[in-house]
Scaffold this motif. Sequence first.
Motif, mmCIF file in Angstrom:
data_model
loop_
_atom_site.group_PDB
_atom_site.id
_atom_site.type_symbol
_atom_site.label_atom_id
_atom_site.label_comp_id
_atom_site.label_asym_id
_atom_site.label_seq_id
_atom_site.Cartn_x
_atom_site.Cartn_y
_atom_site.Cartn_z
ATOM 1 N N ILE B 117 43.639 -29.694 -51.885
ATOM 2 C CA ILE B 117 45.014 -30.126 -51.606
ATOM 3 C C ILE B 117 45.288 -30.331 -50.110
ATOM 4 C CG2 ILE B 117 45.883 -28.993 -53.682
ATOM 5 C CD1 ILE B 117 47.100 -26.829 -51.892
ATOM 6 N N ASP B 119 45.894 -31.840 -46.646
ATOM 7 C CA ASP B 119 46.170 -33.213 -46.213
ATOM 8 C C ASP B 119 45.846 -33.398 -44.733
ATOM 9 O OD1 ASP B 119 48.222 -31.671 -45.410
ATOM 10 O OD2 ASP B 119 49.810 -32.807 -46.406
ATOM 11 N N GLU B 120 45.401 -32.331 -44.084
ATOM 12 C CA GLU B 120 44.962 -32.477 -42.694
ATOM 13 C C GLU B 120 43.485 -32.112 -42.594
ATOM 14 O OE1 GLU B 120 47.514 -30.260 -40.119
ATOM 15 O OE2 GLU B 120 49.296 -31.319 -40.862
ATOM 16 N N GLU B 121 42.792 -32.850 -41.749
ATOM 17 C CA GLU B 121 41.344 -32.678 -41.609
ATOM 18 C C GLU B 121 40.990 -31.233 -41.229
ATOM 19 O OE1 GLU B 121 38.009 -34.248 -42.714
ATOM 20 O OE2 GLU B 121 39.937 -35.280 -42.828
ATOM 21 N N LYS B 124 41.188 -28.887 -44.162
ATOM 22 C CA LYS B 124 40.062 -29.164 -45.053
ATOM 23 C C LYS B 124 38.785 -28.516 -44.520
ATOM 24 C CE LYS B 124 40.130 -32.834 -47.514
ATOM 25 N NZ LYS B 124 40.201 -34.203 -47.969
ATOM 26 N N PRO B 223 46.664 -34.675 -55.427
ATOM 27 C CA PRO B 223 47.855 -35.216 -54.742
ATOM 28 C C PRO B 223 49.163 -34.690 -55.340
ATOM 29 C CG PRO B 223 46.297 -36.965 -55.252
ATOM 30 C CD PRO B 223 45.824 -35.752 -55.963
ATOM 31 N N ARG B 226 49.693 -31.284 -53.955
ATOM 32 C CA ARG B 226 50.034 -31.446 -52.546
ATOM 33 C C ARG B 226 51.514 -31.831 -52.400
ATOM 34 N NH1 ARG B 226 46.487 -35.846 -50.826
ATOM 35 N NH2 ARG B 226 44.800 -34.490 -51.472
#
Lengths: 232, 232
Positions: B117, B119-121, B124, B223, B226
């Motif tokens: 989930i 959404d930022e590198e 992750k 998504p 998220r």
Amino acid sequence: MATGEVKVLGSWSSPYVMRARIALHIKSVNYKFIEEKLSEGKSELLLKSNPVYKKIPVLIHGDKPVNESLIIIQYIDDTWPSAPSILPSDPYERAVARFWAAYLDEKWFPSVTSVGIADEEEAKKAGISQMEEGLALMEEAFGKCSKGKGFFGGDEIGFLDIAFGSFLGWLRVTEKINGIGLIDEAKTPALVSWAERFCSHAAVKDVMPDFDKLTEFGKMLFPKIRALAGTR
Amino acid sequence: MATGEVKVLGSWSSPYVMRARIALHIKSVNYKFIEEKLSEGKSELLLKSNPVYKKIPVLIHGDKPVNESLIIIQYIDDTWPSAPSILPSDPYERAVARFWAAYLDEKWFPSVTSVGIADEEEAKKAGISQMEEGLALMEEAFGKCSKGKGFFGGDEIGFLDIAFGSFLGWLRVTEKINGIGLIDEAKTPALVSWAERFCSHAAVKDVMPDFDKLTEFGKMLFPKIRALAGTR
């Protein structure tokens, strides 16, 4: 199977540590209690014995460490299987006891902590309300599990008694600091008399922390946790 | 003790549901699988059978519901005690298996979800790094638990095999979507061959979700989670 000396790494104020000690008392197992002094940092023995979580309690049996309080209780029950047994013998009753013990750890006790560290009235009220919902569930569970006897485990203290009873000190501290009654005759009559029986039980009374001392400790601890949470 | 028909309320994509089914397959217990269709909302039977969490899986034995996947496995092992047994017979090995199973649920799998989930590198990468740390611990645990045999449980699939193996589908989806290798010959050679043995085992292969279908499901699901997280 592990053999040898039994040690418990712990702290007087931890409900989780109390669980290991009560289980050993029930089985009449001699053990050495090693107090982890938080002010001195975590001991080498603790870091070596619980490298994943670095948390108390740790039960050390010979040279083998066992971590996580509910797992420790089950280990004690399995290792010293002579009566009195701690887990129910019936598989379904065992599953029910495990379910409520996990519920208390994962859902209910976090609400107690949330009340302690809340700095806004609204958050405190929400936490108290969650505590009350949980206590209503436990009152109902007591009716089903105890079958008219004195403990969740029936005639004797069992797995769920230990899991829940270990939180009674912090529950009372929460009541005291906030001037509220949570376990009381009107709302949870069965839990009132269960709590009295539990706290005066021979396996429990020597490890149940002194109430005034625990209250003072809570008054010192909660603002520290709150400050830490604020700086995250 | 509960008797009667055995049912599992679940969903094809849930690792936790898979655990209950694998345990029943190991014990050769006939059961009815009732698919909870998320698009239709939670069924009355689910709400009644797991009023506290309202979550799958639920095992229903006769009229008695058992909740929480690791508790369900233990219930199945206790209720159908004939070989092959699922929990190790040695108390210490049992404690170790319980410890790692709880670690996977509480610490490791949340890192898999966090990768899905993110959404930022940066988030992750942090999640992937946590996953890798956990896999290194599991590689080491495999060496200790398996004693040179094919499974964490020794010659046969045991408690920890089921707890960990049920996550292999989502692990592979994470590898695929992110174009990375997590379980591989260089880093975790023992887990590579263990995973192959696990997935092709007779008790497992029919409930291990189709990899392409699970990948598509993940691409649709992440998504949504998220978006929900963003609106909190």
